[in-house]
Design an enzyme around this catalytic site. Structure first.
Site, PDB file in Angstrom:
ATOM      1  N   SER A 124       0.827  -1.207   0.000  1.00  0.00           N
ATOM      2  CA  SER A 124       0.000   0.000   0.000  1.00  0.00           C
ATOM      3  C   SER A 124       0.860   1.255   0.000  1.00  0.00           C
ATOM      4  O   SER A 124       1.955   1.263   0.564  1.00  0.00           O
ATOM      5  CB  SER A 124      -0.899   0.007   1.248  1.00  0.00           C
ATOM      6  OG  SER A 124      -1.489   1.276   1.443  1.00  0.00           O
ATOM      7  N   TYR A 149      -1.506  -0.923  10.853  1.00  0.00           N
ATOM      8  CA  TYR A 149      -1.829  -1.479   9.521  1.00  0.00           C
ATOM      9  C   TYR A 149      -0.684  -1.148   8.557  1.00  0.00           C
ATOM     10  O   TYR A 149      -0.158  -2.029   7.867  1.00  0.00           O
ATOM     11  CB  TYR A 149      -3.153  -0.892   9.000  1.00  0.00           C
ATOM     12  CG  TYR A 149      -3.309  -1.042   7.506  1.00  0.00           C
ATOM     13  CD1 TYR A 149      -3.053   0.032   6.658  1.00  0.00           C
ATOM     14  CD2 TYR A 149      -3.661  -2.262   6.944  1.00  0.00           C
ATOM     15  CE1 TYR A 149      -3.158  -0.111   5.286  1.00  0.00           C
ATOM     16  CE2 TYR A 149      -3.774  -2.413   5.569  1.00  0.00           C
ATOM     17  CZ  TYR A 149      -3.514  -1.330   4.746  1.00  0.00           C
ATOM     18  OH  TYR A 149      -3.611  -1.481   3.382  1.00  0.00           O
ATOM     19  N   LYS A 153       2.351  -3.574   6.469  1.00  0.00           N
ATOM     20  CA  LYS A 153       2.720  -3.540   5.045  1.00  0.00           C
ATOM     21  C   LYS A 153       4.229  -3.307   4.892  1.00  0.00           C
ATOM     22  O   LYS A 153       4.902  -3.973   4.108  1.00  0.00           O
ATOM     23  CB  LYS A 153       1.931  -2.444   4.316  1.00  0.00           C
ATOM     24  CG  LYS A 153       0.456  -2.722   4.206  1.00  0.00           C
ATOM     25  CD  LYS A 153       0.161  -4.047   3.499  1.00  0.00           C
ATOM     26  CE  LYS A 153      -1.321  -4.319   3.375  1.00  0.00           C
ATOM     27  NZ  LYS A 153      -1.617  -5.643   2.770  1.00  0.00           N
TER      28      LYS A 153
HETATM   29  C1  WQD Z   1      -9.494   9.154   1.448  1.00  0.00           C
HETATM   30  C2  WQD Z   1      -9.722  10.638   1.709  1.00  0.00           C
HETATM   31  C3  WQD Z   1     -10.039  11.189   4.020  1.00  0.00           C
HETATM   32  C4  WQD Z   1     -13.880   9.225   4.631  1.00  0.00           C
HETATM   33  C5  WQD Z   1      -6.597   4.204   3.420  1.00  0.00           C
HETATM   34  C6  WQD Z   1      -5.375   3.384   3.720  1.00  0.00           C
HETATM   35  C7  WQD Z   1      -4.870   2.762   2.448  1.00  0.00           C
HETATM   36  C8  WQD Z   1      -5.973   1.936   1.892  1.00  0.00           C
HETATM   37  C9  WQD Z   1      -7.152   2.853   1.551  1.00  0.00           C
HETATM   38  C10 WQD Z   1      -6.561  -0.282   2.548  1.00  0.00           C
HETATM   39  C11 WQD Z   1      -8.980  11.132   2.942  1.00  0.00           C
HETATM   40  C12 WQD Z   1     -11.293  11.506   3.207  1.00  0.00           C
HETATM   41  C13 WQD Z   1     -12.688   9.677   4.075  1.00  0.00           C
HETATM   42  C14 WQD Z   1     -14.911  10.149   4.938  1.00  0.00           C
HETATM   43  C15 WQD Z   1     -13.521  11.928   4.119  1.00  0.00           C
HETATM   44  N1  WQD Z   1      -6.324   0.969   2.851  1.00  0.00           N
HETATM   45  N2  WQD Z   1     -12.533  11.013   3.824  1.00  0.00           N
HETATM   46  N3  WQD Z   1     -14.692  11.470   4.657  1.00  0.00           N
HETATM   47  O1  WQD Z   1      -7.045   7.084   4.170  1.00  0.00           O
HETATM   48  O2  WQD Z   1      -6.342   7.613   1.761  1.00  0.00           O
HETATM   49  O3  WQD Z   1      -6.234   5.260   2.586  1.00  0.00           O
HETATM   50  O4  WQD Z   1      -7.591   3.444   2.778  1.00  0.00           O
HETATM   51  O5  WQD Z   1      -6.451  -0.812   1.478  1.00  0.00           O
HETATM   52  O6  WQD Z   1      -3.759   1.937   2.740  1.00  0.00           O
HETATM   53  O7  WQD Z   1      -4.367   4.228   4.213  1.00  0.00           O
HETATM   54  O8  WQD Z   1      -8.440   6.327   2.191  1.00  0.00           O
HETATM   55  O9  WQD Z   1     -10.837   6.469   1.652  1.00  0.00           O
HETATM   56  O10 WQD Z   1     -10.135   6.477   4.101  1.00  0.00           O
HETATM   57  O11 WQD Z   1      -9.734   8.476   2.688  1.00  0.00           O
HETATM   58  O12 WQD Z   1     -13.351  13.139   3.885  1.00  0.00           O
HETATM   59  O13 WQD Z   1     -16.026   9.798   5.433  1.00  0.00           O
HETATM   60  O14 WQD Z   1     -11.104  10.836   1.982  1.00  0.00           O
HETATM   61  O15 WQD Z   1      -9.793  12.218   4.963  1.00  0.00           O
HETATM   62  O16 WQD Z   1      -8.535  12.435   2.683  1.00  0.00           O
HETATM   63  P1  WQD Z   1      -6.982   6.693   2.742  1.00  0.00           P
HETATM   64  P2  WQD Z   1      -9.864   6.885   2.683  1.00  0.00           P
END
Ligand code: WQD
Length: 337
Positions: A124, A149, A153
């Site tokens: 990741s 997590y 990785k």
């Molecule tokens: C994306 C953006 C949030 C929810 C993580 C892991 C990565 C992979 C994918 C597993 C961010 C914003 C989110 C919400 C929001 N994990 N957001 N409102 O954190 O980039 O990656 O998930 O495979 O390894 O690190 O993904 O989708 O959680 O967030 O504003 O209700 O959306 O702040 O900027 P992230 P995400």
């Protein structure tokens, strides 16, 4: 020859299994069904007309893994997805993540390193933390992980690299995913979050469907053009195809190094607010959202430089953000609760 897919009933794993079957590759899927559903097999069958061989196995269970490799002596490659993936849950339950994610990887490696069975590992972009440079290249120095997590990785990559050094005939590719979104165009398989979705797109589609009252945008005053966080959102089908092409590259022994690392992303940085706009124009649906406080641990901006995988393996993302979001919505509409 068969390809073993661990965690093959999960989100990414089920899309890769579908493509392998459509490429007439024999597949053995193992999954402990802790974070997936057996009904995914029906979705795969309805798309491909085929059922993969399936065994309900926990990859961290040594005796089950011994039985698996005793039963299937023609496993010629492995794609390892089986792992827990919730950033927030890993913070509150680190041992659950270290036991499962690293314990499982070690049990798998015990089976394959001496048999020289090549491995594709699901890693990741989280290993980069907040990268100093953008877009992110594979030689970007890795930062301390921002969650257990993320540690699993990073440590997982290190364990595999060390095995490639210790066992000269064992080869591996580490795929560092950016943000997988969307679903197969049939809407028969997709992302099925357990409980309240942590990730942006499933939370967004559940909000549009009326399951959640409002989408909170975590942070609107970051140092980005519109103040919201930037990510590299890649269609899960593009990501699945990257596995097919990486496996082919490895099986044909085209790899130069014993262990090669690749970013898998579109190369396009998209903000949360831009994604919302893109979803609305792709689906014609309004997204009820409100600006909210930043989420602790979030990086401000992360998007890939995907030139290495394109040069070495020949893969590049083809779906647009709108196509990805449209497919996510069609899947959400079809989910049977
Ligand atoms: C994306 C953006 C949030 C929810 C993580 C892991 C990565 C992979 C994918 C597993 C961010 C914003 C989110 C919400 C929001 N994990 N957001 N409102 O954190 O980039 O990656 O998930 O495979 O390894 O690190 O993904 O989708 O959680 O967030 O504003 O209700 O959306 O702040 O900027 P992230 P995400």
């Amino acid at each position: 020859m068969k390809i073993l897919i661990t965690g093959g009933l999960g989100y990414i794993g089920s899309h890769v299994t579908t493509l392998l079957l459509q490429n007439n590759i024999d597949v053995v899927v193992i999954d402990n069904l802790e974070n997936s559903r057996i009904q995914v097999l029906d979705g795969i069958k309805s798309i491909t007309g085929k059922l993969p061989l399936f065994r309900k196995i926990d990859v961290s269970n040594e005796s089950e893994m011994n039985q698996l490799f005793d039963e299937f002596t023609d496993i010629g490659g492995v794609i390892h997805f089986a792992a827990f993936k919730s950033v927030s849950e890993s913070v509150s339950e680190p041992l659950k993540y270290y036991n499962n994610n690293l314990g499982g990887l070690q049990q798998l490696l015990k089976q394959i390193v001496t048999r020289s069975i090549p491995l594709i590992f699901s890693s990741s972009c989280t290993v980069y933390g907040q990268s100093e440079t953008l877009p992110i290249r594979e030689d970007e120095p890795l930062k301390p992980a921002t969650s257990p997590y993320g540690s699993t990785k990073k440590i997982g990559e290190q364990i595999i690299e060390d095995c490639c050094k210790a066992y000269p005939d064992f080869k591996a590719i580490l795929l560092r995913y950016f943000n997988p979104i969307g679903a197969h165009s049939s809407a028969k398989i997709g992302e099925y979050p357990v409980g309240v979705p942590q990730n942006l797109v499933p939370y967004l589609t559940q909000t549009v469907r009326g399951i959640r009252p409002v989408l909170k945008v975590f942070g609107s005053s970051y140092d980005t053009p519109d103040g919201s966080c930037i990510r590299d959102y890649i269609h899960v089908m593009d990501l699945a195809q990257a596995h097919i092409e990486s496996l082919d590259y490895l099986l044909k022994k085209k790899n130069v190094e014993a262990c090669e690392v690749y970013n898998v992303g579109t190369g396009n940085g998209v903000s949360v607010l831009e994604l919302i706009e893109s979803f609305e124009s792709a689906t014609g649906k309004k997204v009820p959202f409100e600006l909210s406080d930043p989420r602790p641990g979030d990086t401000v901006s992360a998007y890939a430089d995907p030139s290495k995988i394109e040069t070495n393996i020949g893969w590049k993302a083809r779906y647009s953000l709108e196509e990805s979001l449209y497919s996510a919505w069609k899947w959400e509409e079809n989910i049977k609760n």
